[in-house]
Design an enzyme around this catalytic site. Structure first.
Site, short mmCIF file in Angstrom:
data_model
loop_
_atom_site.label_atom_id
_atom_site.label_comp_id
_atom_site.label_asym_id
_atom_site.label_seq_id
_atom_site.Cartn_x
_atom_site.Cartn_y
_atom_site.Cartn_z
N SER A 145 0.83 -1.20 0.00
CA SER A 145 0.00 0.00 0.00
C SER A 145 0.87 1.26 0.00
O SER A 145 1.68 1.46 -0.89
CB SER A 145 -0.96 -0.03 1.20
N ASP A 297 -2.56 6.30 -3.42
CA ASP A 297 -1.34 5.65 -2.96
C ASP A 297 -0.93 4.57 -3.95
O ASP A 297 -1.51 4.46 -5.03
CB ASP A 297 -1.51 5.11 -1.54
N ASP A 301 -5.84 2.25 -3.12
CA ASP A 301 -6.97 2.02 -2.22
C ASP A 301 -7.23 3.23 -1.32
O ASP A 301 -8.20 3.24 -0.57
CB ASP A 301 -6.79 0.73 -1.41
N ARG A 302 -6.37 4.26 -1.43
CA ARG A 302 -6.58 5.48 -0.67
C ARG A 302 -6.72 6.67 -1.62
O ARG A 302 -6.26 6.64 -2.75
CB ARG A 302 -5.42 5.73 0.30
N GLU A 384 -12.89 4.84 6.29
CA GLU A 384 -11.87 4.88 7.32
C GLU A 384 -11.23 6.26 7.36
O GLU A 384 -11.03 6.88 6.31
CB GLU A 384 -10.76 3.85 7.05
N LYS A 403 -11.09 -1.08 -0.21
CA LYS A 403 -11.08 0.37 -0.38
C LYS A 403 -10.80 0.75 -1.84
O LYS A 403 -10.02 0.09 -2.51
CB LYS A 403 -10.03 0.99 0.53
#
Length: 539
Positions: A145, A297, A301-302, A384, A403
Site C-alpha cells: 500500500s 497511494d 486504495d486510498r 476509514e 477500499k
C-alpha cells in the site's frame, strides 16, 4: 515532524533497487526471530527484504499456505493476482506464480502486464463470482500500500473480494511459518505455465458508469487533475479520461520504484500517503489549475482530495461530505442501509448520519469489517479516517469490498458537477449545522512489546472518570457496531474523544483525538489521553 517534511527527496533518501531485490532472493528468514516471521496485519504481510522480513522464502510459503487454505474451503475457481509499483512486487508476483502453477491453480494476471490497483482486483473477484459460475474465485494483491519503497506487501482476498478476516489470515500465517520452520519442503514450485490473463483495467473502467454519474461530470465540464503518486492507478486515470471523454489530466505519470520525485512525509520518509499534506506538497501546487486534484497511494486504495478553495481536505471532512451527498443522491440504495465508519473516524459522520435518519455502523479499524454489509447492501458506505472508503453501485449492489481510492476521487468530481460546490465548501456548510470539530492523529515510535500491551488493553482498565473537564461517558474496547475487539481503547465524552491503538503496519502507536470545543481543548484531550493510557498500562 521532520525538518525536511514536505521537501523533495534527495539522492541520499533513495533505496538501492538492485540491492533490495538481491536481498529478496539471498536472505533466508529465521522464523524464530519475531521480526522475520510471517505476520498478517490489517492488510496482509508487509516488510522489507533488507530486514529478512519480506523474502522469496516468505512469499513461497505464504502462497503454498494460501493454496492449502483455498483447497480446505472448497475454492476451486481462478485466482486473480496483481501487483503494484513497489520494487519487490514483481519478484514476489513471480514467486507466487511459480507456486500457484506447480499446485495447479489457475492464476490470472493482467492482460497487458499492467499494474493492478487493489480495487480493480476486488472488482474482478466480485464480477466473476456474481456471474453464476460453478466455482468461486479469490485473489492475491502484491502491495504494501502506502509503505516506503523498501517494503513489500502480500495480501489475500477470499471470494467475497475484500481483505481476508482474522481466521483466514491467522491460519495462513501460522501455516506459512510452519512451512518455513520445516525447511520449505512442502512448497511446490515450477516454471509458470498456462497462466491466464484478465483485463483488469478495461473491466473496471467500463463499469464505472454504473456507480458514478460520469455523464454529469462530463456535462458540467469539471476540470480534473489526477496524480497517481507513482502508483498502480497511473494507466487507469488515462483510460478513464479516454473512455468517457472527461477533462482529466494525469499531472504526473512517472513510475519510479525509488519514488525519487516524491516529497518526504512527516517523519522524513518517502511514503505514498495521499492524506498527508507533506506527501501531497507537489500535488498542492496544482490546486488552482483544476476544479479538483486527486491523489492515490501505490495500490490506489486510498484517496486525497485537493480543492482550489480548501487545499488538501482532511480525510474525515471528505468522508462526512461523501456520506451527506451519497445518501441524498442514490435512490437505488436500501432506505435502511447503514453508514459505516471505523471507530477512529470523526464524530461529524455520526452527526451527519443522524441528520439523515440513517443507522451508524461503527466498527474497529480495518476495512474487512465492512465486507458483509457491502455484500448484502445493509451498509451502503464504509469509510476509514485513513482516507479509504468504498460504496455501493447506483442500484444498491456491491462494487468492491476493498477500499477504492479511484472511486472516491471520482466522486469528488460528481459532487462538484451536481451541487456546483466543492467538497470543502460543503464541509463548511456541515460545520455551520453540526459544529466544527478539531481532529488530529499523532504517531509515535513504539516497541513491539508496547504495541502488544496496548492492543490488549481493556476499557475496564481505564480508571479515570473525566477527560479534559468533561465526564467520560464511554470506555470502549469493543466496537458499538459489531462488538468486535478494538485492539486498543476509545474514551468518549459529550464533546470529545480519543482512541489509542497500535499500528498494524509500522513500529508506531497512534493516538487519535477529536474535540468539538476547539484546538486548545484538543490539546488537553491529547495530553490527558497519554496520562490515562499510561496509567492503564501501568507505565
Amino acid at each position: 515532524m521532520n525538518a525536511r517534511a514536505g521537501q523533495p527527496a534527495q539522492e541520499s533518501d533513495l533505496i538501492d533497487i538492485k540491492a533490495l531485490v538481491h536481498a529478496y532472493y539471498e536472505l533466508i528468514p529465521d522464523v524464530t526471530v519475531p521480526e522475520q516471521r510471517v505476520v498478517f496485519g490489517t492488510s496482509g504481510h508487509r516488510g522489507s527484504s533488507f530486514d529478512a522480513a519480506f523474502n522469496e522464502t516468505h512469499i513461497a510459503a505464504i502462497t503454498q499456505a494460501i493454496v492449502e487454505y483455498r483447497a480446505s474451503q472448497g475454492i476451486t475457481g481462478p485466482l486473480f493476482i496483481g501487483r503494484d509499483t513497489h520494487a519487490l512486487s514483481r519478484p514476489a508476483e513471480t514467486t507466487a506464480l511459480e507456486v500457484l502453477s506447480a499446485n495447479g491453480v489457475n492464476a490470472l494476471v493482467d492482460e497487458f502486464d499492467d499494474f493492478v490497483p487493489t480495487p480493480a482486483l476486488s472488482h474482478a473477484i466480485i464480477a466473476y463470482n456474481a456471474a453464476g459460475h460453478d466455482d468461486q474465485a479469490d485473489g492475491i494483491v502484491v502491495t504494501p500500500s502506502h509503505n516506503p519503497p523498501r517494503d513489500g506487501g502480500f495480501k489475500y482476498n477470499p471470494p467475497h473480494g475484500g481483505p481476508a478476516d482474522s481466521d483466514a489470515t491467522n491460519w495462513i500465517a501460522n501455516r506459512a511459518n510452519e512451512i518455513i520452520a520445516e525447511g520449505s519442503h512442502d512448497v511446490k514450485r515450477s516454471e509458470p505455465t498456462g497462466v491466464g490473463t484478465y483485463d483488469y483495467r478495461g473491466k473496471y473502467v467500463d463499469d464505472l458508469e454504473n456507480i458514478i454519474d460520469i455523464e454529469a461530470i462530463k456535462k458540467a465540464g469539471v476540470r480534473i487533475g489526477a496524480d497517481p503518486l507513482g502508483g498502480a492507478s497511473v494507466h487507469y486515470w488515462s483510460a478513464i479520461a479516454e473512455r468517457y471523454g472527461l477533462d482529466l489530466t494525469v499531472v504526473n505519470p512517472t513510475v519510479d520504484p525509488q519514488w525519487g520525485f516524491m516529497t518526504l512525509d512527516w517523519d522524513g520518509k518517502i511514503r505514498m500517503d495521499p492524506s498527508s499534506s507533506s506527501v501531497m506538497a507537489s500535488v498542492l501546487k496544482h490546486k488552482d489549475d483544476f476544479d479538483v486534484v486527486t491523489g492515490n497511494d501505490a495500490d490506489a486504495d486510498r484517496h486525497g482530495i485537493v480543492t482550489p478553495d480548501g487545499g488538501l481536505m482532511n480525510p474525515n471532512h471528505y468522508l462526512a461530505v461523501a456520506v451527506q451527498y451519497l445518501y441524498g443522491h442514490r435512490p437505488g440504495w436500501k432506505p435502511d442501509a447503514a453508514v459505516g465508519k471505523t471507530l477512529v473516524s470523526s464524530t461529524m459522520i455520526d452527526r451527519v448520519a443522524s441528520s439523515l435518519g440513517r443507522r451508524l455502523w461503527e466498527v474497529p479499524v480495518g476495512f474487512k469489517w465492512f465486507v458483509p454489509g457491502l455484500v448484502d447492501g445493509s451498509v451502503a458506505f464504509g469509510g476509514e479516517e485513513s482516507a479509504g472508503a468504498s460504496f455501493l453501485r447506483k442500484d444498491g449492489t456491491v462494487w468492491t469490498t476493498d477500499k477504492d481510492g479511484i472511486l472516491l476521487a471520482l466522486l469528488a468530481s460528481e459532487i462538484i458537477a451536481v451541487t456546483g460546490k466543492s467538497p470543502s465548501e460543503l464541509y463548511t456548510e456541515l460545520t455551520e449545522k453540526y459544529g466544527s470539530p478539531v481532529y488530529e492523529r499523532v504517531d509515535a515510535v513504539a516497541t513491539k512489546a508496547q504495541k502488544a500491551a496496548l492492543g490488549k488493553l481493556n476499557g475496564s482498565a481505564i480508571t479515570a472518570d473525566s477527560l479534559a473537564g468533561e465526564p467520560i461517558v464511554a470506555k470502549l474496547s469493543e466496537a458499538p457496531g459489531n462488538g468486535a475487539a478494538v485492539g486498543g481503547v476509545k474514551v468518549v465524552t459529550e464533546h470529545a474523544w480519543f482512541a489509542a491503538r497500535p499500528s498494524g503496519t509500522e513500529d508506531v502507536y497512534k493516538i487519535y483525538a477529536e474535540s468539538f470545543l476547539g484546538a486548545e481543548h484538543l490539546k488537553r484531550v491529547q495530553a490527558e489521553a497519554k496520562t490515562i493510557v499510561d496509567a492503564a498500562l501501568g507505565s
